[in-house]
Design a protein around this motif. Structure first.
Motif, mmCIF file in Angstrom:
data_model
loop_
_atom_site.group_PDB
_atom_site.id
_atom_site.type_symbol
_atom_site.label_atom_id
_atom_site.label_comp_id
_atom_site.label_asym_id
_atom_site.label_seq_id
_atom_site.Cartn_x
_atom_site.Cartn_y
_atom_site.Cartn_z
ATOM 1 N N CYS A 6 44.112 37.345 43.729
ATOM 2 C CA CYS A 6 44.560 38.653 43.252
ATOM 3 C C CYS A 6 43.594 39.133 42.171
ATOM 4 O O CYS A 6 43.292 38.402 41.226
ATOM 5 C CB CYS A 6 45.976 38.564 42.711
ATOM 6 N N HIS B 252 48.456 41.568 44.327
ATOM 7 C CA HIS B 252 49.874 41.410 44.606
ATOM 8 C C HIS B 252 50.524 42.788 44.689
ATOM 9 O O HIS B 252 50.153 43.697 43.939
ATOM 10 C CB HIS B 252 50.548 40.613 43.482
ATOM 11 N N CYS C 7 45.759 39.449 38.518
ATOM 12 C CA CYS C 7 46.196 38.294 37.718
ATOM 13 C C CYS C 7 45.336 37.056 38.007
ATOM 14 O O CYS C 7 45.522 36.028 37.379
ATOM 15 C CB CYS C 7 47.667 37.992 37.995
ATOM 16 N N CYS D 81 51.886 41.923 38.593
ATOM 17 C CA CYS D 81 51.918 40.476 38.463
ATOM 18 C C CYS D 81 51.320 39.991 37.155
ATOM 19 O O CYS D 81 51.391 38.824 36.813
ATOM 20 C CB CYS D 81 51.153 39.858 39.631
HETATM 21 ZN ZN LIG Z 1 48.426 39.175 40.965
#
Ligand SMILES: [Zn+2]
Length: 173
Positions: free
Chosen positions: A73, A135, A76, A139
């Motif tokens: 991702c 995501h 994050c 997140c």
């Molecule tokens: Zn994420």
């Protein structure tokens, strides 16, 4: 039903002449370029190929590929999974120059005498992977935001609607 590995070193034009169909799976170890791009697979990618000739005598390869990939991702930096499904109709050509002659409904597929179907799977999946995977839900935690030294990057800040990409650009700056 358990599917076997995709066969290698195939004469795609010969298969098209015989209107063959082949399906099978490709494990991550068959997909070296995905591995080097840091992409993982939840399970082996599954692929179905149909070969035929069109009215103009072109050798056509139709590929349907499904894979659940593991990506990082971009918000994050945690792992995320995403299902990729592709369906592509390709015409076999010998070199780049022939690509100009193809109708736009076909993707050019440069193949010599033989080809590995897993190479096609690899190429299609690389094209299908989003440039900035994230995501679906927010997140990143406040702590992570602070760690990035960017309190203003807070996504929930009053009424301002920002695209994830704008937020990403801020996080990167
Ligand atoms: Zn994420």
């Amino acid at each position: 039903m358990r599917k076997g590995a995709l066969p290698r070193e195939l004469d795609l034009r010969g298969l098209a002449a015989r209107e063959a169909s082949i399906s099978g799976v490709a494990a991550i170890t068959d997909l070296g370029r995905l591995m080097s791009a840091g992409v993982g697979l939840v399970a082996p990618a599954s692929a179905a190929f149909e070969f035929r000739r069109d009215e103009e005598g072109r050798y056509i390869v139709e590929a349907q590929i499904t894979a659940e990939v593991v990506l990082e991702c971009q918000r994050c930096l945690g792992e995320m999974t995403q299902v990729l499904e592709t369906r592509t109709v390709m015409a076999c050509i010998w070199d780049d120059e022939d690509a100009a002659q193809l109708p736009s409904s076909y993707e050019p597929l440069i193949v010599q005498e033989t080809a590995n179907l897993s190479d096609i799977v690899e190429e299609e999946l690389l094209l299908a992977i989003p440039a900035s995977p994230m995501h679906a839900e927010d997140c990143i935690t406040d702590a992570q935001r602070m760690a990035l030294g960017n309190e203003e990057g807070c996504i929930e800040s009053e009424g301002r609607k920002e695209s994830p990409f704008a937020v990403l650009a801020k996080l990167k700056s």
